[in-house]
Design a protein around this motif. Structure first.
Motif, mmCIF file in Angstrom:
data_model
loop_
_atom_site.group_PDB
_atom_site.id
_atom_site.type_symbol
_atom_site.label_atom_id
_atom_site.label_comp_id
_atom_site.label_asym_id
_atom_site.label_seq_id
_atom_site.Cartn_x
_atom_site.Cartn_y
_atom_site.Cartn_z
ATOM 1 N N HIS A 61 -16.715 43.782 -12.102
ATOM 2 C CA HIS A 61 -17.178 45.132 -11.767
ATOM 3 C C HIS A 61 -16.730 45.567 -10.372
ATOM 4 C CE1 HIS A 61 -19.851 48.623 -11.942
ATOM 5 N NE2 HIS A 61 -20.278 48.309 -10.728
ATOM 6 N N ASN A 62 -16.728 44.644 -9.415
ATOM 7 C CA ASN A 62 -16.431 44.967 -8.015
ATOM 8 C C ASN A 62 -15.073 44.393 -7.625
ATOM 9 O OD1 ASN A 62 -16.395 45.521 -5.300
ATOM 10 N ND2 ASN A 62 -18.367 44.574 -4.845
ATOM 11 N N LYS A 63 -14.117 45.277 -7.325
ATOM 12 C CA LYS A 63 -12.772 44.820 -6.978
ATOM 13 C C LYS A 63 -12.762 44.003 -5.688
ATOM 14 C CE LYS A 63 -10.222 48.553 -9.271
ATOM 15 N NZ LYS A 63 -9.258 49.668 -9.085
ATOM 16 N N LYS A 64 -13.702 44.293 -4.775
ATOM 17 C CA LYS A 64 -13.755 43.562 -3.516
ATOM 18 C C LYS A 64 -14.106 42.092 -3.712
ATOM 19 C CE LYS A 64 -14.941 47.563 -0.644
ATOM 20 N NZ LYS A 64 -15.930 48.153 0.296
ATOM 21 N N LEU A 65 -14.702 41.770 -4.844
ATOM 22 C CA LEU A 65 -15.063 40.380 -5.132
ATOM 23 C C LEU A 65 -13.918 39.598 -5.763
ATOM 24 C CD1 LEU A 65 -18.719 40.722 -6.516
ATOM 25 C CD2 LEU A 65 -18.000 39.935 -4.259
ATOM 26 N N ARG A 66 -12.816 40.272 -6.062
ATOM 27 C CA ARG A 66 -11.704 39.584 -6.722
ATOM 28 C C ARG A 66 -10.827 38.886 -5.686
ATOM 29 N NH1 ARG A 66 -10.099 44.605 -10.736
ATOM 30 N NH2 ARG A 66 -12.204 44.904 -11.586
ATOM 31 N N THR A 67 -11.384 37.843 -5.106
ATOM 32 C CA THR A 67 -10.673 37.029 -4.128
ATOM 33 C C THR A 67 -10.369 35.661 -4.729
ATOM 34 O OG1 THR A 67 -12.733 36.146 -3.192
ATOM 35 C CG2 THR A 67 -11.892 38.210 -2.261
ATOM 36 N N VAL A 68 -9.500 34.931 -4.065
ATOM 37 C CA VAL A 68 -9.132 33.598 -4.567
ATOM 38 C C VAL A 68 -10.360 32.701 -4.636
ATOM 39 C CG1 VAL A 68 -7.773 31.540 -4.081
ATOM 40 C CG2 VAL A 68 -6.769 33.798 -3.731
ATOM 41 N N THR A 69 -11.203 32.761 -3.607
ATOM 42 C CA THR A 69 -12.436 31.945 -3.600
ATOM 43 C C THR A 69 -13.279 32.252 -4.821
ATOM 44 O OG1 THR A 69 -12.432 32.004 -1.184
ATOM 45 C CG2 THR A 69 -14.452 31.290 -2.263
ATOM 46 N N ASN A 70 -13.477 33.535 -5.084
ATOM 47 C CA ASN A 70 -14.340 33.924 -6.197
ATOM 48 C C ASN A 70 -13.718 33.617 -7.552
ATOM 49 O OD1 ASN A 70 -16.272 34.789 -4.405
ATOM 50 N ND2 ASN A 70 -15.658 36.931 -4.477
ATOM 51 N N TYR A 71 -12.394 33.552 -7.627
ATOM 52 C CA TYR A 71 -11.768 33.134 -8.885
ATOM 53 C C TYR A 71 -12.182 31.699 -9.229
ATOM 54 C CZ TYR A 71 -8.694 37.231 -8.750
ATOM 55 O OH TYR A 71 -8.203 38.505 -8.737
ATOM 56 N N PHE A 72 -12.220 30.847 -8.216
ATOM 57 C CA PHE A 72 -12.668 29.472 -8.457
ATOM 58 C C PHE A 72 -14.156 29.427 -8.800
ATOM 59 C CE2 PHE A 72 -8.967 28.521 -5.553
ATOM 60 C CZ PHE A 72 -8.186 27.957 -6.540
ATOM 61 N N LEU A 73 -14.942 30.312 -8.174
ATOM 62 C CA LEU A 73 -16.368 30.371 -8.501
ATOM 63 C C LEU A 73 -16.583 30.890 -9.917
ATOM 64 C CD1 LEU A 73 -17.979 31.683 -5.176
ATOM 65 C CD2 LEU A 73 -17.779 29.329 -6.004
ATOM 66 N N VAL A 74 -15.724 31.810 -10.357
ATOM 67 C CA VAL A 74 -15.798 32.282 -11.746
ATOM 68 C C VAL A 74 -15.472 31.133 -12.695
ATOM 69 C CG1 VAL A 74 -14.672 33.764 -13.451
ATOM 70 C CG2 VAL A 74 -15.392 34.705 -11.258
ATOM 71 N N SER A 75 -14.492 30.316 -12.340
ATOM 72 C CA SER A 75 -14.171 29.141 -13.151
ATOM 73 C C SER A 75 -15.381 28.219 -13.265
ATOM 74 C CB SER A 75 -12.990 28.389 -12.532
ATOM 75 O OG SER A 75 -12.746 27.175 -13.223
ATOM 76 N N LEU A 76 -16.068 28.023 -12.141
ATOM 77 C CA LEU A 76 -17.290 27.221 -12.149
ATOM 78 C C LEU A 76 -18.364 27.875 -13.013
ATOM 79 C CD1 LEU A 76 -18.738 24.726 -10.932
ATOM 80 C CD2 LEU A 76 -19.421 26.187 -9.020
ATOM 81 N N ALA A 77 -18.461 29.206 -12.933
ATOM 82 C CA ALA A 77 -19.453 29.925 -13.741
ATOM 83 C C ALA A 77 -19.142 29.812 -15.229
ATOM 84 C CB ALA A 77 -19.495 31.401 -13.316
ATOM 85 N N VAL A 78 -17.862 29.874 -15.587
ATOM 86 C CA VAL A 78 -17.481 29.720 -17.004
ATOM 87 C C VAL A 78 -17.875 28.337 -17.506
ATOM 88 C CG1 VAL A 78 -15.516 29.552 -18.580
ATOM 89 C CG2 VAL A 78 -15.622 31.409 -16.910
ATOM 90 N N ALA A 79 -17.643 27.312 -16.679
ATOM 91 C CA ALA A 79 -18.054 25.955 -17.062
ATOM 92 C C ALA A 79 -19.564 25.879 -17.262
ATOM 93 C CB ALA A 79 -17.604 24.949 -16.005
ATOM 94 N N ASP A 80 -20.312 26.555 -16.391
ATOM 95 C CA ASP A 80 -21.779 26.544 -16.511
ATOM 96 C C ASP A 80 -22.249 27.318 -17.744
ATOM 97 O OD1 ASP A 80 -22.133 24.984 -14.271
ATOM 98 O OD2 ASP A 80 -22.298 26.686 -12.902
ATOM 99 N N ILE A 81 -21.537 28.399 -18.088
ATOM 100 C CA ILE A 81 -21.874 29.127 -19.317
ATOM 101 C C ILE A 81 -21.673 28.222 -20.533
ATOM 102 C CG2 ILE A 81 -21.145 31.010 -20.832
ATOM 103 C CD1 ILE A 81 -20.541 32.654 -18.337
ATOM 104 N N LEU A 82 -20.575 27.492 -20.540
ATOM 105 C CA LEU A 82 -20.305 26.581 -21.660
ATOM 106 C C LEU A 82 -21.315 25.439 -21.714
ATOM 107 C CD1 LEU A 82 -16.400 26.410 -21.517
ATOM 108 C CD2 LEU A 82 -17.838 27.662 -23.137
ATOM 109 N N VAL A 83 -21.843 25.054 -20.531
ATOM 110 C CA VAL A 83 -22.911 24.047 -20.528
ATOM 111 C C VAL A 83 -24.113 24.578 -21.301
ATOM 112 C CG1 VAL A 83 -24.612 22.869 -19.080
ATOM 113 C CG2 VAL A 83 -22.210 22.858 -18.425
ATOM 114 N N GLY A 84 -24.488 25.850 -21.043
ATOM 115 C CA GLY A 84 -25.628 26.436 -21.744
ATOM 116 C C GLY A 84 -25.360 26.695 -23.217
ATOM 117 N N LEU A 85 -24.123 27.129 -23.527
ATOM 118 C CA LEU A 85 -23.798 27.479 -24.911
ATOM 119 C C LEU A 85 -23.538 26.275 -25.799
ATOM 120 C CD1 LEU A 85 -21.399 30.582 -24.631
ATOM 121 C CD2 LEU A 85 -23.649 30.500 -25.733
ATOM 122 N N VAL A 86 -22.855 25.269 -25.240
ATOM 123 C CA VAL A 86 -22.372 24.157 -26.067
ATOM 124 C C VAL A 86 -22.962 22.819 -25.651
ATOM 125 C CG1 VAL A 86 -20.307 22.970 -26.905
ATOM 126 C CG2 VAL A 86 -20.191 25.415 -26.380
ATOM 127 N N ALA A 87 -22.860 22.490 -24.362
ATOM 128 C CA ALA A 87 -23.204 21.139 -23.929
ATOM 129 C C ALA A 87 -24.690 20.818 -24.097
ATOM 130 C CB ALA A 87 -22.790 20.948 -22.464
#
Length: 421
Positions: free
Chosen positions: A49-75
């Protein structure tokens, strides 16, 4: 991850939940799953939603968030099934279910390692940052973290035929070799990245602390020089003014000499570069250099038309351009320090949540006769899963950009909902 022996994995369920304990455990797991999915989905939505948040750091945090979503959905659903001994008599499927959480765990810790490396580059090696941490390289790093996570977490699947085939129940300690869990998964894939990250953040904090101290010293020295220069200039101005007002032309050379001296002092001051260098003794000498440009205009003596007398006007010279630049750099450094602290807390939380279950695995391997209470084991499993639900809370609490974006999204949703009603 239950305290059982291989021979007890065949004829009957090797352990028994008390009905109340079983219900409580499953309920808490489901709550954690819902919180993990919801919170981490909001994190991904905020970055989108926020273009200012589209930084390299936050891309890695999004990757971490995707892993956490899969923990809730699958693991977590898989963990509940395997903790209940399901599926029975199907070793390959059992290993797949057990490996999912290990793959996601490895991806998470590698994402945290990538975040630490990115912060190191951004703070201590800013001149190489744009070249090394380009969006293309960031995407490549994300791909590498997931590939390595999948490989390291799927090792039991690669040699599944060597797993105990006589296990009737899908119990972690019955079908997964504890040597793999302790020596490879814990020491190599968990502890090594963890130690590396602690060293990185420790180096960042110590270097930034030295930088801030040097900035404070530099600003103090600059202010002292400015005050001293202003005092000398003021005296020369008063003398010059008196000479002119007295109408004595014989003192004009002295006034001119004083003015020339002031001009030279200001030019010397303008040529002075304020350099703040972090750790000149080590590699971080390249880290941060703040330099006041010599192109900045140098204040010069002028004529005061209102009084009709020649006077030096140093009002604009009181605040050197270097002071403002050093001040801005100090503010920027403190912001980076706060961001690094927030990311270190994410790492520390990950370690606290996952360390207990790894220690239990070590006990099961190195001390087979030791008894680990069922309640302790279940609590450790729940704590490891809780980490996936806590990260979004930490982002919202510690990182203003995420917090403001989430609040703005909530307000927008509330306004739209109010209009419809």
């Amino acid at each position: 991850m239950m305290n059982v022996t291989p021979c007890s994995c065949t004829a009957e369920m090797p352990y028994g939940f008390q009905p109340r304990l079983k219900g409580l455990y499953i309920t808490i797991e489901l709550i954690i799953a819902v919180l993990a999915i919801t919170g981490n989905f909001l994190v991904c939505l905020a970055v989108t939603h926020n273009k200012k948040l589209r930084t390299v750091t936050n891309y890695f945090l999004v990757s971490l968030a995707v892993a956490d979503i899969l923990v809730g959905l699958v693991a977590i659903p898989c963990a509940v099934l395997t903790d209940l001994g399901q599926p029975r008599h199907n070793l390959p499927l059992c290993l797949v279910l057990l490996s999912i959480l290990m793959v996601l765990t490895q991806s998470s810790i590698l994402s945290l390692l990538a975040v630490a490396a990115e912060r190191y580059m951004a703070i201590l090696l800013p001149f190489q940052y744009q070249r090394v941490m380009s969006p293309r390289n960031a995407k490549l790093a994300l791909l590498i973290t997931w590939v390595l996570g999948a490989i390291s977490g799927s090792v039991p699947l690669m040699d599944w035929q060597r797993q105990p085939a006589d296990a009737d129940y899908c119990i972690f300690t019955c079908v997964v070799d504890m040597n793999y869990m302790v020596y490879f998964n814990f020491f190599c894939c968990f502890m090594v990245p963890l130690v590396v990250m602690f060293v990185i953040y420790g180096h960042i904090f110590l270097t930034v602390r030295r930088q801030l101290r040097r900035i404070a010293v530099t600003r103090g020295t600059t202010e002292d020089k400015t005050a001293a220069g202003s005092g000398n200039t003021g005296t020369g101005t008063e003398d010059g003014g008196s000479s002119v007002e007295g109408g004595s032309t014989g003192i004009e050379p002295d006034m001119e000499t004083g003015t020339e001296t002031s001009r030279r002092a200001m030019e010397d001051k303008g040529k002075c570069n304020i350099a703040v260098r972090a750790g000149e003794e080590d590699e971080s000498v390249k880290a941060v250099v703040v330099s006041v440009s010599t192109k900045d205009p140098i204040p010069k003596p002028g004529l005061s038309s209102s009084t009709g007398s020649t006077s030096f006007s140093p009002a604009r010279a009181d605040h050197s351009p270097g002071e403002s630049k050093v001040g801005k750099f100090s503010i920027h450094t403190r912001k980076e320090m706060r961001k690094a602290t927030s990311l270190f807390l994410v790492l520390f939380l990950f370690m606290v949540c996952w360390m207990p279950i790894h220690l239990i695995n070590c006990i099961l391997l190195l001390c087979p006769q030791c008894e680990v209470p069922m309640s302790v084991t279940l609590a450790a499993i729940l704590l490891s899963h809780t980490n996936s639900a806590l990260n979004p809370i930490l982002y919202a609490y510690r990182m203003r950009s995420f917090r403001h974006t989430l609040i703005g999204m909530w307000r927008s949703l509330w306004i739209i909902r109010s209009k419809h009603h």
